[in-house]
Write an enzyme that holds these catalytic residues in place. Structure first.
Site, PDB file in Angstrom:
ATOM      1  CG  ASP A  11      -2.089   0.927   1.080  1.00  0.00           C
ATOM      2  OD1 ASP A  11      -2.065   1.766   0.163  1.00  0.00           O
ATOM      3  OD2 ASP A  11      -3.043   0.813   1.882  1.00  0.00           O
ATOM      4  CG  ASP A 105      -3.064   3.700  -3.649  1.00  0.00           C
ATOM      5  OD1 ASP A 105      -3.972   2.976  -4.081  1.00  0.00           O
ATOM      6  OD2 ASP A 105      -3.210   4.509  -2.711  1.00  0.00           O
ATOM      7  CD  GLU A 106      -5.222  -1.665  -1.170  1.00  0.00           C
ATOM      8  OE1 GLU A 106      -5.533  -2.442  -0.252  1.00  0.00           O
ATOM      9  OE2 GLU A 106      -5.949  -0.706  -1.519  1.00  0.00           O
TER      10      GLU A 106
END
Length: 465
Positions: A11, A105-106
């Site tokens: 993350d 973003d993950e």
């Protein structure tokens, strides 16, 4: 569940805000809020400095401004975020063929499938090197969780924030979970959390103690069974490399309700064009055209029309969207419009000519809004050039900079680059011929052919649960 912590969850820390801080030296260490800046905008990401004031994602922007009036408020630069995300995903795909992106973003990574980790020690080394490589390539930080299942790896990465690494060793899962609040578990939102609290259940350990039958009675069969399994640290979900795209859609929220029916129609046509560009960019076509209308009173209507075969023809999509709009009453005003295409395929049928097999105006389940689009509001476009706050510009004399703000015929620019110190500020007329929009600069400049060594970042921050 596996016998080794070989599921990795990454993350990126406050991703959009961190990108803005990395590209703007004057904002490093300061409160930064990224999102739609209009009165109906919401926060997409807040830096950790802004979170101290209570600002968080999905918060109305007006509320964020009241909590943190001195923060920097910036319009998102999605093209830049996507390019940096692809750099990060490339690093993940070097670790394993099984990478499951959840957002820009993950992502989850199955390290065992890539042969890069097989026990606690090798997994920890991979996680530490990944964090260092991300910093070397992008200049940003990411938090890494490692565990024997996806659920636990995600919990571990939350514990690692910001800029850390947490490993949950097999055999310790139940003891780690028991004192945690029920909201820790995936799928336990505010409503379920309140329901459990009223039943006297506050922690994950108390969920397990309540028993499966009681949870089924409280929450229903599917949710009760799933929650009981998670409380016992059971999660057999595999990492899935390709998540099927079910729809492509675009939408805009307007600062001021649109009352003019002609203007509404023009907006729908514009959105249809944007949707088709995104569809073609993904190499897809679709059979079902979806129109979404949120009216002045927040009521949301979704209409759909199914064609005889898939298309990526803008004329076909625009005609279908216009027909769908004819079935919607926009009296009183419209605050949001969206156009989407579902029933996707990787081919087109050329002889559709907008002929529909299904009836226009058929109700359809509301499609999920793309996460990137939720926080952005569309503003009225004035005759003068628009200068969104935070976006890049270049001046013929002063070089590269970014827009601090604009209004009353003026635009204020701070001239700095990712590799410079805080730059000077100058104000220009919005129609200054020497000032032009510019592309973002790379966050990290590497010499040609240079490696990206893990040790470039120094010793990793690792924590063990």
């Amino acid at each position: 569940m596996r016998s080794a912590p070989t599921i990795l969850h990454l993350d990126m820390d406050a991703f959009y805000a961190s990108v803005e801080q990395a590209s703007k030296p004057s904002l490093r260490g300061k409160a930064v809020v990224v999102g739609g800046l209009g009165p109906r905008g919401v926060v997409a990401t807040a830096s950790y400095e802004a979170r101290v004031f209570g600002v968080h994602s999905a918060m109305p922007m007006g509320q964020a401004r009241r909590l943190a009036p001195n923060a920097a408020y910036l319009v998102p630069r999605f093209a830049l975020y996507r390019s940096i995300s692809e750099q990060v995903m490339t690093l993940l795909r070097e670790l394993s063929p099984l990478v499951e992106p959840l957002s820009l973003d993950e992502a989850f990574v199955d390290l065992e499938a890539g042969g890069t980790a097989w026990d606690e020690r090798s997994a920890r080394l991979v996680g530490a090197k990944l964090r260092a490589d991300i910093r070397a390539v992008t200049g940003l930080t990411g938090s890494v969780g490692l565990a024997a299942s996806k659920m636990l790896a995600k919990i571990a990465s939350e514990q690692a924030k910001p800029d850390g690494l947490v490993v949950i060793e097999p055999g310790t899962e139940r003891a780690m979970l028991e004192p945690m609040p029920v909201r820790t578990l995936p799928g336990v939102g505010p409503a379920t959390g309140d329901h459990l609290r009223r039943a006297g259940i506050h922690t994950v350990g108390e969920i397990a103690e309540a028993g499966e039958d009681e949870l089924v009675r409280l929450l229903g069969k599917a949710h009760g069974h799933a929650l009981f399994a998670m409380a016992l640290a059971r999660d057999e979900r595999p990492v899935v490399a390709e998540r099927e795209t079910k729809s492509v859609s675009v939408e805009d929220t307007y600062d001021v309700d649109i009352h003019d029916r002609v203007r509404v129609g023009m907006e729908v046509q514009r959105l249809a064009d944007r949707c088709v560009r995104r569809l073609r960019g993904a190499g897809l076509s679709g059979r079902t055209i979806v129109l979404k209308v949120r009216r002045y009173d927040f009521s949301t209507l979704t209409r759909s029309e199914t064609l005889r075969g898939p298309t990526d023809d803008p004329a076909v999509v625009k005609e279908a969207a216009a027909r769908l709009l004819d079935s919607v009453d926009t009296t009183g005003g419209v605050r949001l419009l969206g156009v989407g295409v579902s029933g996707l395929a990787d081919y087109t049928q050329e002889d559709l000519f907008a002929q529909a097999a299904g009836a226009a105006g058929e109700e359809s389940p509301e499609t999920e809004e793309p996460a990137e689009e939720r926080a952005v509001t569309r503003q009225e476009t004035p005759a003068e050039r628009r200068w969104p706050a935070g976006h890049d510009v270049r001046h013929a004399e002063f070089g590269h900079g970014w827009v601090q703000g604009s209004g009353l015929g003026r635009v204020t620019v701070r001239f700095e680059t990712p590799g410079s110190g805080p730059g000077r500020v100058k104000t220009f007329r919005v129609d200054d011929a020497a000032l032009e929009p510019a592309d973002p600069l790379p966050l990290v400049s590497l010499p040609p052919g240079a490696d990206q060594p893990a040790e470039a970042c120094g010793p990793p921050d690792t924590r063990t649960s």
